[in-house]
Design an enzyme around this catalytic site. Structure first.
Site, PDB file in Angstrom:
ATOM      1  N   SER A  22     -77.600 -12.404 -33.396  1.00  0.00           N
ATOM      2  CA  SER A  22     -77.815 -12.846 -32.006  1.00  0.00           C
ATOM      3  C   SER A  22     -79.211 -12.529 -31.469  1.00  0.00           C
ATOM      4  O   SER A  22     -79.781 -13.361 -30.743  1.00  0.00           O
ATOM      5  CB  SER A  22     -76.745 -12.243 -31.096  1.00  0.00           C
ATOM      6  OG  SER A  22     -75.484 -12.735 -31.457  1.00  0.00           O
ATOM      7  N   THR A  65     -69.448  -7.307 -29.134  1.00  0.00           N
ATOM      8  CA  THR A  65     -68.882  -7.568 -30.455  1.00  0.00           C
ATOM      9  C   THR A  65     -67.997  -6.405 -30.889  1.00  0.00           C
ATOM     10  O   THR A  65     -67.767  -5.454 -30.133  1.00  0.00           O
ATOM     11  CB  THR A  65     -70.005  -7.910 -31.474  1.00  0.00           C
ATOM     12  OG1 THR A  65     -69.390  -8.361 -32.682  1.00  0.00           O
ATOM     13  CG2 THR A  65     -70.904  -6.731 -31.771  1.00  0.00           C
ATOM     14  N   LYS A  69     -64.482  -5.740 -27.924  1.00  0.00           N
ATOM     15  CA  LYS A  69     -64.119  -6.969 -27.197  1.00  0.00           C
ATOM     16  C   LYS A  69     -62.879  -6.816 -26.312  1.00  0.00           C
ATOM     17  O   LYS A  69     -62.721  -7.536 -25.334  1.00  0.00           O
ATOM     18  CB  LYS A  69     -63.886  -8.121 -28.178  1.00  0.00           C
ATOM     19  CG  LYS A  69     -65.157  -8.673 -28.803  1.00  0.00           C
ATOM     20  CD  LYS A  69     -64.819  -9.876 -29.683  1.00  0.00           C
ATOM     21  CE  LYS A  69     -66.051 -10.537 -30.248  1.00  0.00           C
ATOM     22  NZ  LYS A  69     -65.751 -11.786 -30.958  1.00  0.00           N
ATOM     23  N   ASP A 106     -66.330 -17.720 -27.594  1.00  0.00           N
ATOM     24  CA  ASP A 106     -65.969 -18.105 -28.968  1.00  0.00           C
ATOM     25  C   ASP A 106     -65.183 -19.423 -28.970  1.00  0.00           C
ATOM     26  O   ASP A 106     -65.408 -20.302 -29.811  1.00  0.00           O
ATOM     27  CB  ASP A 106     -65.139 -17.002 -29.635  1.00  0.00           C
ATOM     28  CG  ASP A 106     -66.001 -15.827 -30.080  1.00  0.00           C
ATOM     29  OD1 ASP A 106     -67.191 -16.041 -30.389  1.00  0.00           O
ATOM     30  OD2 ASP A 106     -65.489 -14.684 -30.106  1.00  0.00           O
ATOM     31  N   ALA A 130     -54.427 -15.246 -37.688  1.00  0.00           N
ATOM     32  CA  ALA A 130     -53.864 -14.784 -36.413  1.00  0.00           C
ATOM     33  C   ALA A 130     -54.627 -13.560 -35.921  1.00  0.00           C
ATOM     34  O   ALA A 130     -54.087 -12.726 -35.205  1.00  0.00           O
ATOM     35  CB  ALA A 130     -52.380 -14.461 -36.585  1.00  0.00           C
TER      36      ALA A 130
END
Ligand code: NAP
Length: 275
Positions: A22, A65, A69, A106, A130
């Site tokens: 990033s 990150t 989160k 996201d 998942a």
């Protein structure tokens, strides 16, 4: 760029953050638009302390990150409703009154990447996985009006996410019997160093007109290579990574992001053998 008394601070908080792509992407975008802004890594263990620091130092924008989160959520002044549903925040916006609002970009990244190939409204998407990324993508797909079919390895998290998405859950062994307009791999299967794996049999891939793999290392996973050979349209992990960053940049700067330079920087990082 010249850093001076008016430079606006941005960064990424995580633990670790040294590997993040990033900073390169966002700093190139600031430079391209001639903005007096900078984006730096913040290695953070103390999440609450970091948020107090961001307010005190008038930081404008922060990417969040792993592993923070979820931990940031109770510490926010405000949260975007879909980020709350997803249960994860990857973006902080600190306003002029030092109020911190949390977002999840996201899902925006995934929807934009898929949206270049498929009008998602009313389409069926088979989502594999998942974990954190699958959660964001799943809720994002619903937001776009798509229908999700979920398949993953471990039953309990799979059924829990399926209940949240109001969809059916299938064990991976069922994939051979499933069809959909699109297939998204949101597991880490195929990621380096274990690049010789894919969850979907080669002969099954022709049943999915569009195949997206969110793994970005390598850019061409075994799944994507086989999907291309089967005649599917393929989308690699760079697209979601790029577009989630574009959404962050636009939230922070209220300007259109310079897509080509951001893409070029990410591509250079991801194809650099030193990384
Ligand atoms: P995560 O929360 O740890 O979830 C990982 C998922 O992968 C779980 O569903 C896990 O299933 C499944 N999985 C792992 N190994 C498996 C195997 N051998 N067979 C079947 N399923 C397996 O990770 P995440 O944050 O969701 O990230 C997943 C991948 O997406 C990573 O490679 C990450 O780098 C990538 N990613 C890319 C982007 C992008 O912008 N392109 C964004 C986020 C993440 P179990 O529950 O059974 O363990």
């Amino acid at each position: 760029m010249e850093i001076n008394g008016k430079t606006i601070l941005h960064g990424i908080m995580g633990d670790p953050v040294g590997h993040s792509l990033s900073p390169t992407m966002h700093n190139a975008a600031f430079a391209e638009l001639g903005l007096n802004s900078v984006y730096v890594p913040f290695p953070v263990q103390d999440v609450a302390g970091a948020l107090i620091g961001f307010k005190a130092l008038h930081v404008r924008g922060v990417s969040v990150t792993i592993p923070h989160k979820q931990a940031v959520i109770p510490l926010l002044d405000e949260i975007d409703p879909l980020a709350l549903k997803i249960g994860a925040v990857n973006t902080l916006l600190i306003d002029d009154k030092s109020r911190i609002k949390g977002f999840n970009t996201d899902w925006l990244g995934a929807n934009r990447a898929l949206g270049e190939y498929l009008d998602l409204t009313g389409k069926e998407i088979l989502l594999l996985g998942a974990g954190g990324a699958a959660r964001a993508i799943g809720f994002g797909l619903l937001e776009a009006g798509a229908k999700v079919i979920l398949s993953s390895r471990t039953k309990k998290p799979g059924e829990k996410l399926a209940a949240g998405l109001n969809c059916d859950w299938h064990p991976l062994a069922d994939i051979g019997a499933l069809t959909a307009d699109g297939l998204v791999n949101a597991t880490s299967v195929g990621m380096a160093p274990d690049t010789d794996f894919s969850l979907v049999a080669e002969k099954k891939l022709a049943d999915f007109p569009v195949v997206m793999d969110i793994v970005y290392s390598p850019l061409e996973t075994r799944l994507l290579r086989q999907a291309k050979d089967a005649g599917c349209q393929t989308i690699n992990g760079l697209a979601m990574l790029l577009y989630q960053g574009v959404a962050q940049f636009e939230l922070w700067t209220e300007r259109g992001a310079p897509l080509p330079v951001m893409k070029q920087k990410l591509m250079a990082e991801l194809t650099n053998p030193q990384k």
